[in-house]
Design a protein around this motif. Structure first.
Motif, short mmCIF file in Angstrom:
data_model
loop_
_atom_site.label_atom_id
_atom_site.label_comp_id
_atom_site.label_asym_id
_atom_site.label_seq_id
_atom_site.Cartn_x
_atom_site.Cartn_y
_atom_site.Cartn_z
N ASP A 78 44.63 -17.38 22.75
CA ASP A 78 43.25 -17.62 23.18
C ASP A 78 42.42 -18.10 22.00
OD1 ASP A 78 43.54 -16.95 25.84
OD2 ASP A 78 42.62 -14.97 25.66
N ALA A 79 41.29 -18.68 22.31
CA ALA A 79 40.31 -19.04 21.31
C ALA A 79 39.30 -17.89 21.20
CB ALA A 79 39.60 -20.33 21.71
N TRP A 80 38.53 -17.91 20.13
CA TRP A 80 37.47 -16.92 19.94
C TRP A 80 36.15 -17.65 19.78
CZ3 TRP A 80 38.21 -11.68 20.11
CH2 TRP A 80 39.52 -11.25 20.11
N LEU A 81 35.17 -17.29 20.59
CA LEU A 81 33.81 -17.77 20.39
C LEU A 81 33.18 -16.80 19.40
CD1 LEU A 81 32.61 -18.52 24.03
CD2 LEU A 81 33.80 -20.01 22.45
N GLU A 82 32.57 -17.33 18.34
CA GLU A 82 32.03 -16.46 17.30
C GLU A 82 30.61 -16.85 16.91
OE1 GLU A 82 36.22 -15.47 15.00
OE2 GLU A 82 34.68 -16.58 13.92
N VAL A 83 29.78 -15.84 16.74
CA VAL A 83 28.48 -16.00 16.11
C VAL A 83 28.60 -15.25 14.79
CG1 VAL A 83 26.01 -15.52 16.19
CG2 VAL A 83 27.22 -16.12 18.30
N LYS A 84 28.56 -15.99 13.71
CA LYS A 84 28.69 -15.39 12.38
C LYS A 84 27.31 -15.45 11.73
CE LYS A 84 31.47 -15.60 8.19
NZ LYS A 84 32.54 -16.29 7.49
N ARG A 85 26.77 -14.30 11.45
CA ARG A 85 25.44 -14.22 10.84
C ARG A 85 25.57 -13.57 9.47
NH1 ARG A 85 20.03 -11.30 13.19
NH2 ARG A 85 18.67 -12.16 11.61
N LYS A 86 24.98 -14.21 8.49
CA LYS A 86 25.00 -13.67 7.15
C LYS A 86 23.59 -13.24 6.79
CE LYS A 86 26.90 -14.48 2.60
NZ LYS A 86 27.72 -15.39 1.79
N VAL A 87 23.45 -11.97 6.46
CA VAL A 87 22.17 -11.42 6.03
C VAL A 87 22.37 -10.96 4.60
CG1 VAL A 87 20.36 -9.73 6.47
CG2 VAL A 87 21.66 -10.70 8.39
N ARG A 88 21.80 -11.70 3.67
CA ARG A 88 22.05 -11.55 2.25
C ARG A 88 23.55 -11.73 2.00
NH1 ARG A 88 18.25 -8.41 3.84
NH2 ARG A 88 16.16 -8.57 3.04
N LYS A 89 24.26 -10.73 1.56
CA LYS A 89 25.69 -10.89 1.31
C LYS A 89 26.57 -10.29 2.40
CE LYS A 89 25.55 -11.25 -3.70
NZ LYS A 89 25.95 -12.62 -3.85
N VAL A 90 25.96 -9.62 3.37
CA VAL A 90 26.72 -8.95 4.42
C VAL A 90 26.87 -9.87 5.62
CG1 VAL A 90 26.83 -6.96 5.97
CG2 VAL A 90 25.96 -6.68 3.64
N VAL A 91 28.11 -10.00 6.08
CA VAL A 91 28.43 -10.85 7.22
C VAL A 91 28.58 -9.98 8.46
CG1 VAL A 91 30.18 -12.37 8.20
CG2 VAL A 91 29.53 -12.60 5.81
N HIS A 92 27.92 -10.41 9.53
CA HIS A 92 28.05 -9.77 10.83
C HIS A 92 28.66 -10.81 11.75
CE1 HIS A 92 25.35 -6.45 9.68
NE2 HIS A 92 24.75 -7.39 8.97
N LYS A 93 29.80 -10.48 12.32
CA LYS A 93 30.48 -11.43 13.18
C LYS A 93 30.66 -10.80 14.55
CE LYS A 93 34.60 -12.59 11.81
NZ LYS A 93 35.79 -13.24 11.25
N LEU A 94 30.12 -11.46 15.55
CA LEU A 94 30.34 -11.06 16.94
C LEU A 94 31.27 -12.09 17.54
CD1 LEU A 94 26.74 -10.08 18.05
CD2 LEU A 94 28.71 -8.57 17.97
N ARG A 95 32.28 -11.62 18.26
CA ARG A 95 33.24 -12.57 18.81
C ARG A 95 33.81 -12.05 20.11
NH1 ARG A 95 38.39 -12.11 14.77
NH2 ARG A 95 39.12 -13.71 16.15
N ALA A 96 34.22 -13.01 20.92
CA ALA A 96 34.88 -12.68 22.19
C ALA A 96 35.92 -13.75 22.47
CB ALA A 96 33.87 -12.61 23.33
N SER A 97 37.02 -13.34 23.07
CA SER A 97 38.08 -14.29 23.37
C SER A 97 37.71 -15.13 24.59
CB SER A 97 39.41 -13.57 23.61
OG SER A 97 39.31 -12.75 24.74
N ALA A 98 38.31 -16.29 24.65
CA ALA A 98 38.10 -17.22 25.76
C ALA A 98 39.38 -18.01 25.95
CB ALA A 98 36.94 -18.18 25.44
N PRO A 99 39.68 -18.40 27.17
CA PRO A 99 40.86 -19.24 27.38
C PRO A 99 40.76 -20.50 26.51
CG PRO A 99 39.95 -18.53 29.47
CD PRO A 99 38.95 -18.15 28.41
#
Length: 170
Positions: A78-99
């Motif tokens: 599967d592929a992953w849809l990702e929103v990668k947000r960087k706040v200063r040096k910390v990375v927050h990644k939200l992701r979900a699989s998709a066909p």
């Protein structure tokens, strides 16, 4: 849906320096289960606004910035849809699989989500951000990743990316 938070530090290293880093981390890390004999392939399709606002935020070094991407790990998965947000040096990644065959259309809101909550809530948020920014595929990046996972905790990870190739998507 999955949330990942970590401090990311990136360095360019030579092949010799990579050997030295591997030796230095050996007491605390082991090869990631997905490594295989030579790492694993990653393909990322980055979406950006028509004026490349996400890219410009990175170039300026904005303390709070975001990336939208679709990522795959090797063939047939599967592929992953990702929103990668960087706040200063910390990375927050939200992701979900998709066909894999529907990921780009799903990311652009061209097909509906399929009712699998909480993934659908994330996909709807991804689509809303994409629509608000007018984001569309702009850059494809391919590379081989060798990953090392901590044996001490679930947070630390060391990766080596090589054979990096990129192309503009028109």
């Amino acid at each position: 849906m999955r949330h990942i938070e970590r401090l990311e530090l990136k360095y360019h290293v030579t092949a010799i320096q990579a050997l030295e880093v591997r030796a230095a981390i050996a007491p605390w890390c082991e090869p990631d289960v997905h490594n295989g004999p030579a790492g694993y392939p990653i393909s990322s399709l980055y979406l950006d606004s028509p004026l490349l606002e996400f890219h410009k935020a990175r170039e300026r070094g904005d303390a709070d910035r975001v990336k939208l991407r679709i990522r795959t790990y090797g063939p047939g998965r599967d592929a992953w849809l990702e929103v990668k947000r960087k706040v200063r040096k910390v990375v927050h990644k939200l992701r979900a699989s998709a066909p894999r065959d529907r990921a780009v259309a799903l990311a652009q809101g061209l097909v509906a989500v399929d009712g699998a909550a909480p993934r659908d809530a994330f996909v709807s948020q991804f689509q809303a951000l994409q629509a608000r920014c007018g984001a569309e595929p702009k850059l494809a990046v391919f590379y081989i990743r060798e990953a090392w996972a901590s044996t001490v905790d679930a947070y630390a990870r060391v990766t080596f990316d090589r054979q990096i190739r990129a192309r503009r998507v028109e």
